[in-house]
Design an enzyme around this catalytic site. Structure first.
Site, PDB file in Angstrom:
ATOM      1  N   GLU A   7       0.966  -0.125  -2.558  1.00 41.60           N
ATOM      2  CA  GLU A   7       1.241  -0.413  -1.147  1.00 41.60           C
ATOM      3  C   GLU A   7       1.141   0.880  -0.310  1.00 41.60           C
ATOM      4  O   GLU A   7       0.914   0.816   0.894  1.00 41.60           O
ATOM      5  CB  GLU A   7       2.633  -1.044  -1.046  1.00 41.60           C
ATOM      6  CG  GLU A   7       3.019  -1.603   0.301  1.00 41.60           C
ATOM      7  CD  GLU A   7       2.262  -2.852   0.768  1.00 41.60           C
ATOM      8  OE1 GLU A   7       1.596  -3.510  -0.055  1.00 41.60           O
ATOM      9  OE2 GLU A   7       2.346  -3.150   1.966  1.00 41.60           O
ATOM     10  N   TYR A  33       8.209  -0.716   4.007  1.00 40.45           N
ATOM     11  CA  TYR A  33       8.303  -0.549   2.541  1.00 40.45           C
ATOM     12  C   TYR A  33       7.299   0.501   2.067  1.00 40.45           C
ATOM     13  O   TYR A  33       7.641   1.412   1.301  1.00 40.45           O
ATOM     14  CB  TYR A  33       8.047  -1.894   1.850  1.00 40.45           C
ATOM     15  CG  TYR A  33       7.841  -1.771   0.354  1.00 40.45           C
ATOM     16  CD1 TYR A  33       8.921  -1.704  -0.524  1.00 40.45           C
ATOM     17  CD2 TYR A  33       6.550  -1.712  -0.189  1.00 40.45           C
ATOM     18  CE1 TYR A  33       8.718  -1.582  -1.897  1.00 40.45           C
ATOM     19  CE2 TYR A  33       6.344  -1.594  -1.561  1.00 40.45           C
ATOM     20  CZ  TYR A  33       7.431  -1.527  -2.408  1.00 40.45           C
ATOM     21  OH  TYR A  33       7.236  -1.394  -3.757  1.00 40.45           O
ATOM     22  N   SER A  81       3.883   2.894  -5.612  1.00 42.33           N
ATOM     23  CA  SER A  81       3.217   1.605  -5.401  1.00 42.33           C
ATOM     24  C   SER A  81       1.856   1.741  -4.727  1.00 42.33           C
ATOM     25  O   SER A  81       1.655   2.602  -3.857  1.00 42.33           O
ATOM     26  CB  SER A  81       4.126   0.753  -4.510  1.00 42.33           C
ATOM     27  OG  SER A  81       3.419  -0.318  -3.960  1.00 42.33           O
TER      28      SER A  81
HETATM   29  P1  NAP Z   1      12.458  -6.453  -8.334  1.00 41.69           P
HETATM   30  O1  NAP Z   1      12.246  -7.562  -9.311  1.00 41.69           O
HETATM   31  O2  NAP Z   1      12.621  -6.771  -6.895  1.00 41.69           O
HETATM   32  O3  NAP Z   1      13.742  -5.607  -8.834  1.00 41.69           O
HETATM   33  C1  NAP Z   1      14.362  -4.662  -7.997  1.00 41.69           C
HETATM   34  C2  NAP Z   1      15.603  -4.128  -8.698  1.00 41.69           C
HETATM   35  O4  NAP Z   1      16.213  -3.140  -7.850  1.00 41.69           O
HETATM   36  C3  NAP Z   1      16.684  -5.189  -8.978  1.00 41.69           C
HETATM   37  O5  NAP Z   1      17.233  -4.936 -10.234  1.00 41.69           O
HETATM   38  C4  NAP Z   1      17.721  -4.894  -7.887  1.00 41.69           C
HETATM   39  O6  NAP Z   1      19.025  -5.258  -8.248  1.00 41.69           O
HETATM   40  C5  NAP Z   1      17.624  -3.372  -7.820  1.00 41.69           C
HETATM   41  N1  NAP Z   1      18.190  -2.802  -6.599  1.00 41.69           N
HETATM   42  C6  NAP Z   1      17.846  -3.069  -5.322  1.00 41.69           C
HETATM   43  N2  NAP Z   1      18.576  -2.329  -4.475  1.00 41.69           N
HETATM   44  C7  NAP Z   1      19.405  -1.569  -5.224  1.00 41.69           C
HETATM   45  C8  NAP Z   1      20.394  -0.599  -4.948  1.00 41.69           C
HETATM   46  N3  NAP Z   1      20.712  -0.255  -3.699  1.00 41.69           N
HETATM   47  N4  NAP Z   1      21.031   0.007  -5.974  1.00 41.69           N
HETATM   48  C9  NAP Z   1      20.748  -0.349  -7.243  1.00 41.69           C
HETATM   49  N5  NAP Z   1      19.835  -1.271  -7.581  1.00 41.69           N
HETATM   50  C10 NAP Z   1      19.160  -1.877  -6.581  1.00 41.69           C
HETATM   51  O7  NAP Z   1      11.267  -5.384  -8.425  1.00 41.69           O
HETATM   52  P2  NAP Z   1      10.138  -5.196  -9.566  1.00 41.69           P
HETATM   53  O8  NAP Z   1       8.978  -6.075  -9.249  1.00 41.69           O
HETATM   54  O9  NAP Z   1      10.772  -5.238 -10.900  1.00 41.69           O
HETATM   55  O10 NAP Z   1       9.656  -3.714  -9.243  1.00 41.69           O
HETATM   56  C11 NAP Z   1      10.294  -2.592  -9.834  1.00 41.69           C
HETATM   57  C12 NAP Z   1       9.975  -1.342  -9.018  1.00 41.69           C
HETATM   58  O11 NAP Z   1       8.573  -1.118  -8.987  1.00 41.69           O
HETATM   59  C13 NAP Z   1      10.402  -1.418  -7.549  1.00 41.69           C
HETATM   60  O12 NAP Z   1      10.777  -0.113  -7.154  1.00 41.69           O
HETATM   61  C14 NAP Z   1       9.133  -1.827  -6.816  1.00 41.69           C
HETATM   62  O13 NAP Z   1       9.180  -1.406  -5.480  1.00 41.69           O
HETATM   63  C15 NAP Z   1       8.104  -1.061  -7.639  1.00 41.69           C
HETATM   64  N6  NAP Z   1       6.762  -1.648  -7.697  1.00 41.69           N
HETATM   65  C16 NAP Z   1       6.595  -2.950  -8.063  1.00 41.69           C
HETATM   66  C17 NAP Z   1       5.318  -3.455  -8.180  1.00 41.69           C
HETATM   67  C18 NAP Z   1       5.101  -4.883  -8.601  1.00 41.69           C
HETATM   68  O14 NAP Z   1       3.971  -5.374  -8.387  1.00 41.69           O
HETATM   69  N7  NAP Z   1       6.070  -5.541  -9.201  1.00 41.69           N
HETATM   70  C19 NAP Z   1       4.191  -2.628  -7.938  1.00 41.69           C
HETATM   71  C20 NAP Z   1       4.417  -1.305  -7.584  1.00 41.69           C
HETATM   72  C21 NAP Z   1       5.706  -0.799  -7.491  1.00 41.69           C
HETATM   73  P3  NAP Z   1      19.633  -6.737  -7.935  1.00 41.69           P
HETATM   74  O15 NAP Z   1      19.171  -7.602  -9.072  1.00 41.69           O
HETATM   75  O16 NAP Z   1      21.084  -6.467  -7.908  1.00 41.69           O
HETATM   76  O17 NAP Z   1      19.048  -7.173  -6.618  1.00 41.69           O
HETATM   77  N1  GDD Z   2       5.040 -13.170  -0.320  1.00 43.28           N
HETATM   78  C1  GDD Z   2       4.060 -13.889   0.212  1.00 43.28           C
HETATM   79  N2  GDD Z   2       4.301 -15.189   0.560  1.00 43.28           N
HETATM   80  N3  GDD Z   2       2.854 -13.322   0.373  1.00 43.28           N
HETATM   81  C2  GDD Z   2       1.855 -14.087   0.879  1.00 43.28           C
HETATM   82  C3  GDD Z   2       2.043 -15.408   1.245  1.00 43.28           C
HETATM   83  C4  GDD Z   2       3.333 -15.986   1.085  1.00 43.28           C
HETATM   84  O1  GDD Z   2       3.578 -17.151   1.396  1.00 43.28           O
HETATM   85  N4  GDD Z   2       0.859 -15.907   1.694  1.00 43.28           N
HETATM   86  C5  GDD Z   2      -0.029 -14.925   1.616  1.00 43.28           C
HETATM   87  N5  GDD Z   2       0.564 -13.800   1.125  1.00 43.28           N
HETATM   88  C6  GDD Z   2      -0.086 -12.498   0.941  1.00 43.28           C
HETATM   89  C7  GDD Z   2       0.659 -11.328   1.598  1.00 43.28           C
HETATM   90  O2  GDD Z   2       0.373 -11.290   3.009  1.00 43.28           O
HETATM   91  C8  GDD Z   2       0.073 -10.155   0.831  1.00 43.28           C
HETATM   92  O3  GDD Z   2      -1.139  -9.751   1.395  1.00 43.28           O
HETATM   93  C9  GDD Z   2      -0.205 -10.736  -0.568  1.00 43.28           C
HETATM   94  O4  GDD Z   2      -0.114 -12.165  -0.432  1.00 43.28           O
HETATM   95  C10 GDD Z   2       0.755 -10.275  -1.660  1.00 43.28           C
HETATM   96  O5  GDD Z   2       2.086 -10.432  -1.192  1.00 43.28           O
HETATM   97  P1  GDD Z   2       3.349 -10.243  -2.184  1.00 43.28           P
HETATM   98  O6  GDD Z   2       3.179 -11.087  -3.385  1.00 43.28           O
HETATM   99  O7  GDD Z   2       4.575 -10.423  -1.359  1.00 43.28           O
HETATM  100  O8  GDD Z   2       3.193  -8.743  -2.711  1.00 43.28           O
HETATM  101  P2  GDD Z   2       2.828  -7.376  -1.957  1.00 43.28           P
HETATM  102  O9  GDD Z   2       1.442  -6.997  -2.362  1.00 43.28           O
HETATM  103  O10 GDD Z   2       3.146  -7.422  -0.527  1.00 43.28           O
HETATM  104  O11 GDD Z   2       3.878  -6.373  -2.637  1.00 43.28           O
HETATM  105  C11 GDD Z   2       4.067  -6.357  -4.056  1.00 43.28           C
HETATM  106  O12 GDD Z   2       3.167  -5.438  -4.637  1.00 43.28           O
HETATM  107  C12 GDD Z   2       3.365  -4.069  -4.248  1.00 43.28           C
HETATM  108  C13 GDD Z   2       2.277  -3.259  -4.956  1.00 43.28           C
HETATM  109  O13 GDD Z   2       1.115  -3.254  -4.197  1.00 43.28           O
HETATM  110  C14 GDD Z   2       5.526  -5.978  -4.318  1.00 43.28           C
HETATM  111  O14 GDD Z   2       5.798  -6.144  -5.684  1.00 43.28           O
HETATM  112  C15 GDD Z   2       5.803  -4.532  -3.947  1.00 43.28           C
HETATM  113  O15 GDD Z   2       7.124  -4.171  -4.376  1.00 43.28           O
HETATM  114  C16 GDD Z   2       4.760  -3.664  -4.658  1.00 43.28           C
HETATM  115  O16 GDD Z   2       4.976  -2.307  -4.359  1.00 43.28           O
END
Ligand code: NAP
Ligand code: GDD
Length: 327
Positions: free
Chosen positions: A133, A155, A131
């Site tokens: 992050e 995280y 990520s």
């Molecule tokens: P998400 O919607 O939160 O999905 C997370 C998945 O992980 C769900 O299927 C959840 O299952 C499963 N899970 C959580 N804990 C588990 C455990 N102990 N054993 C087995 N399964 C478990 O996340 P996403 O947005 O699709 O992201 C997918 C991956 O990419 C994550 O690793 C996230 O950290 C990473 N990532 C995401 C982003 C982004 O912007 N979306 C960016 C960079 C990296 P349940 O449905 O049962 O909760």
């Molecule tokens: N969630 C949330 N809720 N975020 C807020 C809010 C609110 O009400 N208001 C402002 N924010 C700001 C957060 O402080 C952060 O800076 C930004 O919006 C994005 O927050 P999220 O959407 O929660 O995502 P994230 O960037 O912290 O994390 C996501 O992206 C990562 C990749 O950079 C997640 O998907 C992570 O799993 C992923 O790795």
């Protein structure tokens, strides 16, 4: 006697198949002719909304990142060629209230799965969902594969561990293990607690008269937001390369939470300033202020490029939430 050959489909296992990315990746792999297995964990209610439309085309197997034996068993059952590790405790805010659980799942879970692969079939190709992050308080703009990490949340720290253990299993055990450093990617399937979906859902609710305000935290935070459907293709492209290397996946554009609000409210003809209120409860103990990625390496080596642009992504999400409330 001539025998009619049956060509076996390539098998892939996705952890986190019930999540946003897992559902898009499963759809994509099916479209590429794969046999898809998904790891699901036991819960008291089913949460298959994101995969309900493809459930009859995939095989679901139970396992948990916290339990290595369960993963050894499911690898033996499914015998995949490719494993995509998308499962994680993925919500940054929660990682401050559950730092140990986040570390167990998002960090050590990766080692458990890599070990299970080493034991069952070290020829498996492995993708780790790393990520942006990890860049946290950024040390370089834009961020590339070579930018040093400075995580700002439990995280982010857990993801840095997951990244390096992936590199380590490649270097010490020869596993074809790849880490995709993906910047934020969103979609109508994004969880409601993440800021983009919180905004698109809030806009739809205000437009429908169900709410009158939307409470948010830091409006100044800037993110490089792309479309999840584009990003799962990059995961697959990475695993098709014969050399295992890491890649940054990003759009190369950054926008603030405030800008996201402005565009989202404008989709329904409203002025965001009349509805958005800042609530301290949504501020973070340590913030990632600014992210923007350089996906040049992926563009050159994989031919990957983000297709959906920022305004289209915001509009897609708002229109979907309107549709959900008023089908
Ligand atoms: P998400 O919607 O939160 O999905 C997370 C998945 O992980 C769900 O299927 C959840 O299952 C499963 N899970 C959580 N804990 C588990 C455990 N102990 N054993 C087995 N399964 C478990 O996340 P996403 O947005 O699709 O992201 C997918 C991956 O990419 C994550 O690793 C996230 O950290 C990473 N990532 C995401 C982003 C982004 O912007 N979306 C960016 C960079 C990296 P349940 O449905 O049962 O909760
Ligand atoms: N969630 C949330 N809720 N975020 C807020 C809010 C609110 O009400 N208001 C402002 N924010 C700001 C957060 O402080 C952060 O800076 C930004 O919006 C994005 O927050 P999220 O959407 O929660 O995502 P994230 O960037 O912290 O994390 C996501 O992206 C990562 C990749 O950079 C997640 O998907 C992570 O799993 C992923 O790795």
């Amino acid at each position: 006697m001539q025998r009619v050959g049956i060509v076996a489909k390539t098998r892939a296992l996705i952890t986190g198949i019930t999540g946003q990315d897992g559902s898009y990746l499963a759809e994509f792999l099916l479209s590429q002719g794969y046999e898809v297995f998904g790891m699901i964990r036991r819960s008291s209610t089913v949460n298959f909304e994101r995969i309900a439309h493809i459930q009859d085309k995939i095989s679901l197997v139970t396992g948990d990142l916290l339990d290595e034996v369960s993963m050894i068993n499911l690898l033996r059952q499914s015998r995949p060629r490719e494993v995509y590790n998308l499962a994680a405790q993925s919500f940054v805010q929660t990682s401050w209230s559950q730092p140990v659980f986040t570390g167990e799942t998002t960090a050590l879970g990766v080692t458990r799965l890599l070990d299970a692969i080493r034991i069952v079939d070290p020829e498996i190709r492995f993708y780790q969902a790393s990520s942006s992050e990890m860049f946290g308080r950024v040390l370089e703009v834009p961020q590339t594969e070579k930018t040093p990490f400075y995580p700002r949340s439990p995280y982010g720290v857990a993801k840095v561990y997951g990244h390096w253990i992936t590199v380590n299993y490649r270097e010490s055990h020869g596993v074809h293990a790849i880490s995709g450093i993906l910047f934020n990617h969103e979609s109508p399937r994004r969880g409601l607690e993440f800021v983009t979906r919180k905004i698109s859902n809030g806009v739809a609710r205000i437009k429908m008269g169900l709410d009158s305000t939307l409470s948010l935290g830091n409006l100044d935070a800037q993110r490089d937001w792309g479309f999840a459907g584009d990003y799962v293709k990059a995961m697959w492209m990475m695993l098709q390369k014969d050399t295992a290397e890491d890649y940054v996946i990003a759009t190369g554009e950054t926008h603030s939470v405030r800008e996201f609000c402005e565009v989202a409210f404008s989709v329904v003809g409203l002025d965001w300033k009349k509805y958005v209120v800042v609530d301290e409860a949504f501020m973070r103990p340590a913030e990632v202020d600014f992210l923007v990625g350089d996906s040049g390496k992926a563009q050159r080596a994989l031919g990957w490029k983000a297709e959906v642009e920022f305004p289209s992504l915001v509009e897609m999400m708002v229109r979907n939430d309107l549709e959900c409330l008023h089908p």
